[in-house]
Scaffold this active site. Sequence first.
Site, short mmCIF file in Angstrom:
data_model
loop_
_atom_site.label_atom_id
_atom_site.label_comp_id
_atom_site.label_asym_id
_atom_site.label_seq_id
_atom_site.Cartn_x
_atom_site.Cartn_y
_atom_site.Cartn_z
N GLN A 31 10.66 -8.03 4.87
CA GLN A 31 9.87 -8.83 5.79
C GLN A 31 10.21 -10.31 5.63
O GLN A 31 10.87 -10.71 4.67
CB GLN A 31 8.38 -8.62 5.52
CG GLN A 31 7.97 -8.87 4.08
CD GLN A 31 6.66 -8.21 3.70
OE1 GLN A 31 5.88 -7.79 4.55
NE2 GLN A 31 6.39 -8.12 2.41
N ASP B 217 4.54 -2.74 -6.11
CA ASP B 217 4.79 -3.42 -4.84
C ASP B 217 6.27 -3.27 -4.50
O ASP B 217 7.12 -3.29 -5.39
CB ASP B 217 4.40 -4.89 -4.91
CG ASP B 217 4.14 -5.48 -3.53
OD1 ASP B 217 2.97 -5.71 -3.19
OD2 ASP B 217 5.11 -5.68 -2.78
N ASP C 103 8.46 1.66 -3.66
CA ASP C 103 7.58 2.17 -2.62
C ASP C 103 6.51 3.03 -3.29
O ASP C 103 6.82 3.87 -4.14
CB ASP C 103 8.40 3.01 -1.64
CG ASP C 103 7.53 3.74 -0.64
OD1 ASP C 103 7.16 3.15 0.38
OD2 ASP C 103 7.20 4.93 -0.91
N ASP D 142 -3.93 -1.36 -1.37
CA ASP D 142 -4.13 -2.58 -0.58
C ASP D 142 -2.84 -2.89 0.16
O ASP D 142 -2.02 -3.69 -0.29
CB ASP D 142 -4.53 -3.73 -1.51
CG ASP D 142 -4.96 -4.97 -0.74
OD1 ASP D 142 -5.18 -4.87 0.47
OD2 ASP D 142 -5.09 -6.03 -1.38
N PRO E 231 7.19 1.45 10.26
CA PRO E 231 6.61 2.78 10.49
C PRO E 231 6.46 3.61 9.23
O PRO E 231 5.59 4.49 9.17
CB PRO E 231 7.61 3.43 11.47
CG PRO E 231 8.89 2.70 11.24
CD PRO E 231 8.51 1.30 10.90
#
Length: 323
Positions: A54, A129, A163, A181, A190
């Site tokens: 991202q 994370d 992941d 979270d 997706p």
Amino acid sequence: MFAFITGLLIGVFAVMGAWGLLYWRKQWLESYIMEEEEPDGDYRVIMRKRSPFQRIAVAESEGIYYVYADGSEMMSTDLAENQYAEAIVHVPMAAAANRESVLIIGSGAGITAREALRYAEVETITAVDVDPIIVQLGREFEPLVNFTNGSLHHPRVKTVLADGREYLENCNDRWDVVIIDLPDPSSKAPDLTKLFSVEFYRLLKTRLNPGGAVAIACSVVSVMPEYLAAVQATLKTAGFHVIPYHWDYIVEFAIDWGFCLATLKPIAPDSIEPLIPVKHLSEDRLEDMFLLPRYLRVDWDEDEVQTDRNTLLIEIVEREFED
């Protein structure tokens, strides 16, 4: 005349090019911080960086730091973040029979780990994370390190870059408390649906110790009550007992966050009380959290659940953005 027309055309194209450049720059900036997500008032952008997953940006306004992912605010160092952390951490900690081992999926910069570390009986926190830049910010960016009390450096915290689904599939550890979270699934991400699916929740059940409790963030429920209903139905299908709850920021921040508390055995909401001193979870606030107001209650087909094969949550989220 030819020279005049040529000059005029060059001028027009120059203006068009300048406007095009400005438009492109605005679009590029919004891919890091969307206009509607900007801090109030003046702010400065400290960092823009693209991770494997991202676009990350950090901004500062009046001494408060904001971390953005793909244009949306992910976390900050303001009051709302502390309130949110108390809601997602201390409710499952109070509901669990034991608190020796904690798993956080979507641990981010370590804000939830900071809250879990406040329990003396916690022996290990596994903070998972997928994004190395977010974890690096939590470990090295001084304003966040100060805000989290350096939680990601604590000896009781094990940081895992992975992941969350794959991590659970490849380990046999068990935990007393699990905190999930994560961002909303979207057409841009997706694969996140596989961390909200009935298959994932069934796997999660096998990783819970007896008396274990799970808390799951369920987005901005004030604009998407269907999201909370879908997660609740999915957890029930996986065999959990589920109590939905919310944290009403409407007065201060015009946001109401939804959560699901999932346990292996039924638990009464009025039995849940923080086990350590907290700033925001008063007795009145807790009572309100477990009483969903009418605007958050929706009719929902209990058979309509998120699976590894459908896009239910993505459709709910994108309907809201289309509106």
